[in-house]
Design a protein around this motif. Structure first.
Motif, PDB file in Angstrom:
ATOM      1  N   ALA A   1      23.948  38.129  42.110  1.00 47.98           N
ATOM      2  CA  ALA A   1      22.626  38.076  41.496  1.00 47.98           C
ATOM      3  C   ALA A   1      22.706  38.524  40.043  1.00 47.98           C
ATOM      4  O   ALA A   1      23.707  39.091  39.591  1.00 47.98           O
ATOM      5  CB  ALA A   1      21.651  38.963  42.269  1.00 47.98           C
ATOM      6  N   SER A   2      21.640  38.248  39.316  1.00 47.80           N
ATOM      7  CA  SER A   2      21.512  38.729  37.942  1.00 47.80           C
ATOM      8  C   SER A   2      20.128  39.336  37.774  1.00 47.80           C
ATOM      9  O   SER A   2      19.184  38.970  38.489  1.00 47.80           O
ATOM     10  CB  SER A   2      21.728  37.594  36.937  1.00 47.80           C
ATOM     11  OG  SER A   2      20.784  36.558  37.140  1.00 47.80           O
TER      12      SER A   2
ATOM     13  N   THR B   1      17.391  37.665  40.322  1.00 50.29           N
ATOM     14  CA  THR B   1      17.502  36.296  40.821  1.00 50.29           C
ATOM     15  C   THR B   1      18.847  36.117  41.515  1.00 50.29           C
ATOM     16  O   THR B   1      19.883  36.536  40.997  1.00 50.29           O
ATOM     17  CB  THR B   1      17.372  35.278  39.672  1.00 50.29           C
ATOM     18  OG1 THR B   1      18.419  35.495  38.718  1.00 50.29           O
ATOM     19  CG2 THR B   1      16.030  35.429  38.972  1.00 50.29           C
ATOM     20  N   PHE B   2      18.808  35.488  42.680  1.00 50.18           N
ATOM     21  CA  PHE B   2      20.023  35.298  43.474  1.00 50.18           C
ATOM     22  C   PHE B   2      20.690  33.983  43.107  1.00 50.18           C
ATOM     23  O   PHE B   2      20.040  32.944  43.004  1.00 50.18           O
ATOM     24  CB  PHE B   2      19.686  35.345  44.962  1.00 50.18           C
ATOM     25  CG  PHE B   2      19.243  36.703  45.421  1.00 50.18           C
ATOM     26  CD1 PHE B   2      20.172  37.688  45.717  1.00 50.18           C
ATOM     27  CD2 PHE B   2      17.894  37.008  45.524  1.00 50.18           C
ATOM     28  CE1 PHE B   2      19.771  38.952  46.119  1.00 50.18           C
ATOM     29  CE2 PHE B   2      17.478  38.265  45.930  1.00 50.18           C
ATOM     30  CZ  PHE B   2      18.419  39.241  46.225  1.00 50.18           C
ATOM     31  N   GLN B   3      22.007  34.044  42.919  1.00 55.32           N
ATOM     32  CA  GLN B   3      22.770  32.865  42.520  1.00 55.32           C
ATOM     33  C   GLN B   3      23.412  32.165  43.711  1.00 55.32           C
ATOM     34  O   GLN B   3      23.896  31.046  43.592  1.00 55.32           O
ATOM     35  CB  GLN B   3      23.840  33.280  41.501  1.00 55.32           C
ATOM     36  CG  GLN B   3      23.244  33.876  40.234  1.00 55.32           C
ATOM     37  CD  GLN B   3      24.209  34.765  39.481  1.00 55.32           C
ATOM     38  OE1 GLN B   3      25.346  34.957  39.905  1.00 55.32           O
ATOM     39  NE2 GLN B   3      23.755  35.316  38.363  1.00 55.32           N
TER      40      GLN B   3
ATOM     41  N   GLU C   1      18.260  42.895  26.009  1.00 56.99           N
ATOM     42  CA  GLU C   1      18.950  41.745  26.591  1.00 56.99           C
ATOM     43  C   GLU C   1      18.040  41.085  27.623  1.00 56.99           C
ATOM     44  O   GLU C   1      17.277  41.756  28.321  1.00 56.99           O
ATOM     45  CB  GLU C   1      20.255  42.180  27.254  1.00 56.99           C
ATOM     46  CG  GLU C   1      21.344  42.588  26.280  1.00 56.99           C
ATOM     47  CD  GLU C   1      21.826  41.425  25.425  1.00 56.99           C
ATOM     48  OE1 GLU C   1      21.820  40.286  25.922  1.00 56.99           O
ATOM     49  OE2 GLU C   1      22.187  41.661  24.263  1.00 56.99           O
ATOM     50  N   LYS C   2      18.159  39.768  27.751  1.00 59.93           N
ATOM     51  CA  LYS C   2      17.292  39.042  28.675  1.00 59.93           C
ATOM     52  C   LYS C   2      17.876  38.911  30.071  1.00 59.93           C
ATOM     53  O   LYS C   2      17.142  38.805  31.044  1.00 59.93           O
ATOM     54  CB  LYS C   2      16.983  37.651  28.124  1.00 59.93           C
ATOM     55  CG  LYS C   2      15.901  37.634  27.047  1.00 59.93           C
ATOM     56  CD  LYS C   2      15.538  36.209  26.694  1.00 59.93           C
ATOM     57  CE  LYS C   2      14.319  36.154  25.787  1.00 59.93           C
ATOM     58  NZ  LYS C   2      13.090  36.529  26.489  1.00 59.93           N
ATOM     59  N   GLU C   3      19.201  38.905  30.200  1.00 54.50           N
ATOM     60  CA  GLU C   3      19.806  38.687  31.506  1.00 54.50           C
ATOM     61  C   GLU C   3      21.183  39.331  31.564  1.00 54.50           C
ATOM     62  O   GLU C   3      21.916  39.353  30.581  1.00 54.50           O
ATOM     63  CB  GLU C   3      19.921  37.187  31.803  1.00 54.50           C
ATOM     64  CG  GLU C   3      20.455  36.869  33.188  1.00 54.50           C
ATOM     65  CD  GLU C   3      20.326  35.393  33.532  1.00 54.50           C
ATOM     66  OE1 GLU C   3      20.695  35.017  34.665  1.00 54.50           O
ATOM     67  OE2 GLU C   3      19.856  34.619  32.678  1.00 54.50           O
TER      68      GLU C   3
ATOM     69  N   VAL D   1      27.054  41.776  43.442  1.00 55.14           N
ATOM     70  CA  VAL D   1      26.528  41.424  44.761  1.00 55.14           C
ATOM     71  C   VAL D   1      25.373  42.357  45.122  1.00 55.14           C
ATOM     72  O   VAL D   1      25.489  43.575  45.004  1.00 55.14           O
ATOM     73  CB  VAL D   1      27.638  41.506  45.831  1.00 55.14           C
ATOM     74  CG1 VAL D   1      27.065  41.259  47.220  1.00 55.14           C
ATOM     75  CG2 VAL D   1      28.733  40.485  45.524  1.00 55.14           C
ATOM     76  N   VAL D   2      24.258  41.768  45.551  1.00 56.40           N
ATOM     77  CA  VAL D   2      23.047  42.526  45.890  1.00 56.40           C
ATOM     78  C   VAL D   2      22.683  42.261  47.346  1.00 56.40           C
ATOM     79  O   VAL D   2      22.724  41.119  47.814  1.00 56.40           O
ATOM     80  CB  VAL D   2      21.874  42.117  44.969  1.00 56.40           C
ATOM     81  CG1 VAL D   2      20.567  42.740  45.448  1.00 56.40           C
ATOM     82  CG2 VAL D   2      22.165  42.530  43.532  1.00 56.40           C
ATOM     83  N   ASP D   3      22.317  43.323  48.060  1.00 56.54           N
ATOM     84  CA  ASP D   3      21.898  43.211  49.458  1.00 56.54           C
ATOM     85  C   ASP D   3      20.370  43.176  49.526  1.00 56.54           C
ATOM     86  O   ASP D   3      19.711  44.181  49.250  1.00 56.54           O
ATOM     87  CB  ASP D   3      22.427  44.403  50.255  1.00 56.54           C
ATOM     88  CG  ASP D   3      22.067  44.320  51.738  1.00 56.54           C
ATOM     89  OD1 ASP D   3      21.435  43.323  52.146  1.00 56.54           O
ATOM     90  OD2 ASP D   3      22.414  45.266  52.478  1.00 56.54           O
TER      91      ASP D   3
END
Length: 285
Positions: free
Chosen positions: A96-97, A108-110, A189-191, A196-198
């Protein structure tokens, strides 16, 4: 009429169809606007919440819709509905980012972060974001923060899980994001990738929930969104709340849409039958 299997379209024609399908009315009706610089939460201003429906033609539903969100979730108006059952969701860790979208912070999940199942339809988790103070109210009480877990079906229909927070102990999920929030506040910063996110850490505890049909709470305010708001209220520290607001580019102290009219809509309430859940639900008020 010719059968679809007898149609042989060249590749360029298929690409053209896909391109224009993005502009079909309603195709993005349940997606949030990508450019949040065109509206604000400043009540009384030209681009404030009461005027969102006048800014763009495709945002008209913000002013004319009859199923708008957020609302006050009142136990007096909610019908206990045991057959709703426990939430059927299956999440998994994914890359995610963290993104500064101008008026809020989102993760947001990639990859595939799992799904929420409602009436046989899978709604895939795409992102989570925060509003401060809370957009939904519980029994006329507004809380300090609200998390939205946004899910989309393959037909682009939205289902959102909302989670409310009061000031107290730090939130475990936000604690892991604190270094990124501090950098965003300092560098604008924008992003930034967060690894890894749970999603379960964002979902938290609590089985009882409210269910109603509403809308997105930002333009274009698309309706038909299935809302699930967890009854148990979580906690967030004052420090974490300040980090979220400081990181937003606009320097907003609040990004919550005002309450919308219920307009005769039904609110369902699912309550777990174990004493543990009833204890925590009662302790939140």
């Amino acid at each position: 009429m010719r059968s679809a299997r007898h149609l042989h379209l060249p590749v360029w024609a298929l690409l053209l169809l896909l391109h224009f399908s993005a502009f079909v009315p309603g195709a993005r009706g349940q997606q949030e606007t990508d450019d949040e610089s065109e509206f604000s939460y400043d009540c009384g201003s030209e681009n404030g919440p009461e005027n969102w429906g006048k800014i763009k033609e495709e945002w008209a539903t913000c002013g004319t819709g009859r199923m708008q969100s957020p609302i006050d979730l009142s136990d007096r108006h909610a019908a206990q509905t045991p057959n709703l059952g426990y939430l059927n969701h299956s999440y998994r860790s994914a890359k995610a980012s963290i993104v500064n979208r101008g008026h809020d912070i989102a993760v947001t999940f990639q990859g595939d972060a799992g799904s929420l199942w409602i009436n046989g339809t899978a709604y895939h988790l795409t992102q989570v974001h925060w509003h401060s103070p809370s957009e939904h109210h519980l029994n006329s009480h507004q809380y300090s923060l609200e998390l939205h877990m946004v899910h989309l079906s393959t037909e682009n229909k939205a289902a959102v899980i909302g989670r409310l927070y009061k000031i107290g102990r730090r939130d475990h999920f936000l604690h892991k994001l604190e270094p990124y929030l501090r950098r965003m506040a300092g560098t604008k910063e924008k992003e930034e990738n967060v690894g890894v996110v749970d999603p379960w850490e964002a979902r938290g505890d609590g089985e009882a929930y409210y269910r109603y049909t509403g809308s997105l709470t930002t333009p274009a305010c698309g309706e038909g969104v299935i809302w699930t708001v967890i009854k148990r209220v979580a906690t967030v520290s004052t420090h974490q709340l300040k980090l979220l607001t400081d990181a937003v580019h606009d320097g907003l102290e609040m990004n919550a849409r005002p309450l919308q009219k219920l307009n005769g809509r039904d609110i369902s309430l699912f309550c777990a039958h174990d004493d543990h859940e009833r204890y925590y639900a009662a302790a939140d008020y």
